[in-house]
Motif scaffolding. Structure first.
Motif, short mmCIF file in Angstrom:
data_model
loop_
_atom_site.label_atom_id
_atom_site.label_comp_id
_atom_site.label_asym_id
_atom_site.label_seq_id
_atom_site.Cartn_x
_atom_site.Cartn_y
_atom_site.Cartn_z
N ILE A 11 0.84 -1.20 0.00
CA ILE A 11 0.00 0.00 0.00
C ILE A 11 0.87 1.25 0.00
CG2 ILE A 11 -1.60 1.37 1.40
CD1 ILE A 11 -2.90 -1.27 2.28
N ALA A 12 1.90 1.25 0.85
CA ALA A 12 2.80 2.40 0.91
C ALA A 12 3.52 2.60 -0.41
CB ALA A 12 3.82 2.20 2.04
N ARG A 13 3.92 1.50 -1.07
CA ARG A 13 4.61 1.61 -2.35
C ARG A 13 3.67 2.16 -3.43
NH1 ARG A 13 8.48 3.09 -3.21
NH2 ARG A 13 8.73 2.10 -5.25
N CYS A 14 2.39 1.75 -3.40
CA CYS A 14 1.43 2.29 -4.36
C CYS A 14 1.28 3.80 -4.19
CB CYS A 14 0.06 1.62 -4.18
SG CYS A 14 -0.07 -0.03 -4.89
N GLN A 15 1.19 4.25 -2.95
CA GLN A 15 1.07 5.68 -2.69
C GLN A 15 2.30 6.43 -3.19
OE1 GLN A 15 0.45 5.30 1.55
NE2 GLN A 15 -1.72 5.79 1.36
N ALA A 16 3.48 5.89 -2.87
CA ALA A 16 4.72 6.56 -3.27
C ALA A 16 4.87 6.57 -4.79
CB ALA A 16 5.91 5.85 -2.62
N ARG A 17 4.49 5.47 -5.44
CA ARG A 17 4.65 5.39 -6.90
C ARG A 17 3.70 6.35 -7.61
NH1 ARG A 17 7.79 1.55 -9.62
NH2 ARG A 17 8.16 2.41 -11.69
N MET A 18 2.47 6.48 -7.09
CA MET A 18 1.53 7.42 -7.70
C MET A 18 2.03 8.86 -7.56
SD MET A 18 -1.06 6.01 -9.25
CE MET A 18 -2.28 7.32 -9.37
N LEU A 19 2.69 9.16 -6.45
CA LEU A 19 3.24 10.50 -6.25
C LEU A 19 4.38 10.80 -7.22
CD1 LEU A 19 3.29 10.71 -2.35
CD2 LEU A 19 2.05 12.25 -3.88
N LEU A 40 4.83 9.12 -10.26
CA LEU A 40 4.55 8.44 -11.52
C LEU A 40 5.10 9.25 -12.70
CD1 LEU A 40 2.99 5.83 -12.33
CD2 LEU A 40 1.05 7.31 -12.88
N LYS A 41 5.83 8.57 -13.58
CA LYS A 41 6.48 9.26 -14.69
C LYS A 41 5.70 9.07 -15.99
CE LYS A 41 11.07 9.07 -12.62
NZ LYS A 41 10.55 8.69 -11.28
N THR A 42 4.40 9.06 -15.87
CA THR A 42 3.52 9.07 -17.04
C THR A 42 2.23 9.75 -16.63
OG1 THR A 42 2.58 7.69 -18.80
CG2 THR A 42 2.40 6.85 -16.55
N ARG A 43 1.40 10.08 -17.60
CA ARG A 43 0.15 10.77 -17.29
C ARG A 43 -0.84 9.82 -16.61
NH1 ARG A 43 -1.04 12.81 -23.23
NH2 ARG A 43 -0.30 10.68 -23.52
N SER A 44 -1.72 10.38 -15.79
CA SER A 44 -2.72 9.55 -15.13
C SER A 44 -4.03 10.32 -14.97
CB SER A 44 -2.22 9.08 -13.75
OG SER A 44 -2.08 10.17 -12.87
N TRP A 91 -8.02 6.71 1.95
CA TRP A 91 -8.08 5.44 1.22
C TRP A 91 -7.80 5.62 -0.26
CZ3 TRP A 91 -8.36 0.87 3.60
CH2 TRP A 91 -8.82 0.84 4.92
N ARG A 92 -8.32 6.70 -0.85
CA ARG A 92 -8.22 6.84 -2.30
C ARG A 92 -6.80 7.10 -2.76
NH1 ARG A 92 -7.62 11.91 -4.44
NH2 ARG A 92 -7.98 13.69 -3.09
N TYR A 93 -5.91 7.55 -1.86
CA TYR A 93 -4.58 7.94 -2.30
C TYR A 93 -3.71 6.77 -2.71
CZ TYR A 93 -5.87 12.56 -0.83
OH TYR A 93 -6.51 13.76 -0.72
N ARG A 94 -4.19 5.55 -2.53
CA ARG A 94 -3.44 4.41 -3.04
C ARG A 94 -3.39 4.43 -4.56
NH1 ARG A 94 -6.52 0.02 0.84
NH2 ARG A 94 -5.80 0.88 2.80
N PHE A 95 -4.50 4.87 -5.18
CA PHE A 95 -4.60 4.83 -6.63
C PHE A 95 -5.02 6.15 -7.25
CE2 PHE A 95 -6.01 0.51 -5.16
CZ PHE A 95 -4.79 -0.11 -5.40
N ALA A 96 -5.21 7.19 -6.45
CA ALA A 96 -5.75 8.44 -7.00
C ALA A 96 -4.92 9.66 -6.63
CB ALA A 96 -7.19 8.63 -6.54
N VAL A 97 -3.64 9.47 -6.35
CA VAL A 97 -2.79 10.62 -6.11
C VAL A 97 -2.49 11.28 -7.45
CG1 VAL A 97 -0.55 11.40 -5.29
CG2 VAL A 97 -1.76 9.61 -4.07
N GLY A 98 -2.78 12.56 -7.56
CA GLY A 98 -2.54 13.25 -8.82
C GLY A 98 -2.93 14.69 -8.69
N PRO A 99 -2.65 15.50 -9.71
CA PRO A 99 -2.92 16.94 -9.62
C PRO A 99 -4.40 17.27 -9.55
CG PRO A 99 -2.23 16.33 -11.83
CD PRO A 99 -2.01 15.13 -10.97
#
Length: 203
Positions: free
Chosen positions: A142-150, A152-156, A168-176
């Protein structure tokens, strides 16, 4: 006169079996969906800091793969909650297991490698609370998912389609600028039947 929307109405729609699910959105908006098992060069192994190698397997509460969206290949990570009472056990009640988080992490890596835009659909009931997921290092994943989304070197593009408030959402929804789809809109949209398009509302 507009009816005043109560918090309990929103919660009821967000958790309803009748709400549109990730699988239906993918089938409606995307073509040529290929699950992660069908991607020949998809690396489904992870090495944890303690040296443990995790061989990932399918998670019934997660949809991970690649599809075509308006002529463009995109990577997809989507949480799938049960559509009816009979699906509850088969979908693990919508609780994502350690392997689901691991697959999401691998798909982020895959999207970066091939320059794919990452589409995530968040409908988070919660993480799997059982010992088997803990043994597979769920907290670390879970921590790695959060860190990777922060980082991420591609658009999302992340869309909240139901449950997924607070951290909870920041596992998969970290973004601008994540997108939010109103639970009431989704509930009514399902009642009218699927259309060929899906409307998300910025909050």
């Amino acid at each position: 006169m507009l009816r005043k929307i109560k918090v309990r109405d929103i919660y009821s729609c967000a958790t309803s079996y009748d709400k549109i699910k990730s699988q239906q959105i993918i089938e409606s908006l995307y073509t040529d969906f290929t699950p992660w098992e069908g991607l020949l060069d998809f690396d489904s192994t992870l090495r944890a800091p303690n040296g443990k190698t995790i061989e990932l397997r399918n998670d019934p509460a997660m949809i991970v793969g690649v599809a075509n969206f308006q002529g463009m290949d995109v990577a997809i990570i989507a949480q799938q909650t049960p559509g009816n009472a009979q699906e509850r056990r088969a979908r693990n009640y919508g609780l994502v297991q350690a392997h689901g988080y691991g697959l999401a992490l691998c798909m982020m890596r895959y999207a970066e490698r091939y320059g794919l835009t990452l589409h995530t659909f968040v409908d988070t009931v919660g993480g799997d609370p059982f010992e088997s997921s803990a043994a597979d290092l769920q907290s670390w994943l879970i921590a790695r998912c959060q860190a990777r989304m922060l980082d991420l070197k591609t658009r999302s593009v992340s869309t909240i389609i139901g449950q997924g408030g607070q951290w909870w959402r920041y596992r998969f929804a970290v973004g601008p600028s994540p997108l939010y789809a109103s639970p009431l809109h989704l509930f009514r949209h399902r009642a009218r039947g699927m259309r060929s398009h899906f409307i998300s509302q910025r909050q």
